[in-house]
Design a protein around this motif. Structure first.
Motif, mmCIF file in Angstrom:
data_model
loop_
_atom_site.group_PDB
_atom_site.id
_atom_site.type_symbol
_atom_site.label_atom_id
_atom_site.label_comp_id
_atom_site.label_asym_id
_atom_site.label_seq_id
_atom_site.Cartn_x
_atom_site.Cartn_y
_atom_site.Cartn_z
ATOM 1 N N SER A 228 0.788 -1.263 0.055
ATOM 2 C CA SER A 228 -0.094 0.006 0.127
ATOM 3 C C SER A 228 0.885 1.117 0.091
ATOM 4 O O SER A 228 0.435 2.442 -0.353
ATOM 5 N N THR A 229 2.141 1.244 0.462
ATOM 6 C CA THR A 229 2.936 2.149 0.527
ATOM 7 C C THR A 229 3.746 2.436 -0.780
ATOM 8 O O THR A 229 4.933 2.075 -0.861
ATOM 9 N N ASP A 232 5.569 7.631 -4.734
ATOM 10 C CA ASP A 232 4.555 8.784 -4.923
ATOM 11 C C ASP A 232 5.039 9.638 -5.844
ATOM 12 O O ASP A 232 6.059 10.232 -5.926
#
Length: 441
Positions: A228-229, A232
């Motif tokens: 999930s991380t 970015d």
């Protein structure tokens, strides 16, 4: 990651300008040439042999020999073989090679799933856009990728994006495909080896990254999930998805060696062409001032073909000895060539902090040749041939492909490949391109 997934889901061929479409075609043709030529290397032969001992069910063609295998095998083998000669494309801001990861993954699924030429182009563009931005973040100290270099590492996310596009996944599953790709991405901790003049056959794990990308998207299709991380993309410095197509900023390589050697190659060629008195016998010393990471390319006695590609002394010795640089010079026999090594011994790499400020947007080198009579000749190359600001011409790209392809297929087949790639967007089935390799050796 959500915005990236939305970009991939909704991108259509009609959204692409002619320059972007042509860039995708150029990248595809260039990589096919790299695979066909790379099949003749030791690493290439091993990879193709691996396909026989690791059989798979599928309709994906191995371009060097025309055999059918699974999409996973095809992606891994083409990615490995296509990067074996270090002549595959790259991107300055990614500081690596998106094509050798994205294209083999996209092509293996496009053929296996009977996708159209337009769909393959869409997938390649999506894959490059994701891979390049992943690579750019990879250089950022705040990125979890920073300590794990390698095109396979960040390119696997782009490969997953390309395959997810071809599979027609929804936005949620596209996001999971990239997350799985990030989770399973290969690690290529080769910097310490590179510092002592060693480059393994694994190189930057492009083949494994392509394999991960295929599997990631196929797993996501069935509901498998990743971390999930995830990466970015908003932290990157490149334009947002859809604001620019970074595939248009891809560079192409005229020489089969690490891109960071190319400015020095061109500097040597420029000086020797301009000053007729410069000959093998009149050169006393060659000094190369270069940026930090490039200063690791100073091994004078590379022990393998792969290591020679990353040896500035060897590369300079080869081009001064033969007057050119091509795949035929990177053989085990040439590693012990006394003329090449004699020149290599005269090469000194000097780290120049000033040149670090240009990296990665530019990879400058300053070349100085001292003669036995005490004369000094210098030049500085900021941008080597093949970069977007100093591009190879259409004819140069075609000639590069023809020369590389001639090591594996006949000229008639080679021209058919050129013609089909030129009209790729008109193909109802991308498999028409890959069927040309059925008659390969």
């Amino acid at each position: 990651m959500k915005k990236a997934a939305q970009f991939i889901k909704y991108l259509r061929f009609s959204d692409l300008d002619e320059s972007t479409i042509q860039s995708a075609k150029n990248c595809l043709l260039d990589f096919i040439g790299a695979v066909l030529s790379g099949a003749n290397t030791k690493a290439g032969k091993i990879a193709l042999k691996f396909a026989k001992i690791s059989p798979g069910i599928g309709q994906s063609t191995l371009w060097p020999n025309g055999e059918k295998t699974s999409p996973q095998n095809a992606a891994f083998i083409h990615g490995t073989v296509g990067s074996a000669l270090n002549i595959d494309d790259g991107h300055r801001m990614a500081a690596g090679h998106p094509g050798s990861v994205v294209i083999p993954a996209a092509c293996s699924i496009a053929e296996n799933n009977d996708s159209s030429g337009k769909e393959l182009i869409e997938a390649i563009v999506c894959g490059y856009e994701v891979a390049v931005r992943s690579g750019e973040l990879h250089r950022n100290d705040s990125s979890p990728f920073a300590v794990f270099p390698g095109s396979g590492r960040w390119g696997s996310i782009g490969a997953a994006a390309a395959v997810a596009k071809l599979l027609g996944l929804d936005s949620g599953k596209i996001e999971q495909a990239m997350a799985i790709g990030e989770t399973f991405a290969p690690v290529s901790p080769i910097i310490d080896d590179l510092k002592i003049g060693i480059m393994p056959m694994t190189q930057y794990c492009s083949g494994w990254g392509a394999l991960v990308g295929v599997n990631a998207a196929l797993l996501a299709q069935e509901g498998f999930t990743g971390i999930s991380t995830t990466i970015d993309f908003s932290k990157g410095s490149l334009p947002k998805f859809g604001e620019s197509f970074e595939i248009k900023n891809t560079y192409f390589k005229p020489y089969p060696s690490c891109r960071w050697t190319h400015p020095s190659i061109e500097g040597i060629m420029e000086l020797m062409k301009k000053h007729k008195e410069l000959r093998k016998g009149t050169i006393k010393k060659i000094s190369i001032r270069i940026f930090s990471i490039g200063s690791h390319l100073g091994e004078k006695r590379p022990q393998t073909m792969e290591s020679a590609q990353y040896s500035l002394p060897f590369v300079i010795g080869a081009i001064i000895t033969d007057g050119e640089l091509n795949p035929d010079q990177f053989t085990e026999k040439r590693l012990n060539d006394s003329e090449i090594l004699g020149i290599a011994d005269k090469v000194e790499l000097i780290y120049s902090p000033e040149l670090d400020s240009y990296f990665p947007k530019s990879i400058p080198s300053e070349v100085e040749i001292e003669t036995t009579s005490g004369q000094f000749y210098t030049t500085k190359i900021m941008t080597p041939k093949g970069d977007v600001t100093h591009p190879m011409s259409k004819e140069e790209l075609l000639n590069k492909f023809r020369k590389l392809a001639s090591r594996q297929i006949d000229s008639k087949t080679s021209e058919k490949v050129v013609g089909i790639v030129k009209n790729l967007d008109k193909l109802a089935r991308a498999s028409e391109l890959f069927n040309l390799f059925k008659g390969s050796p």
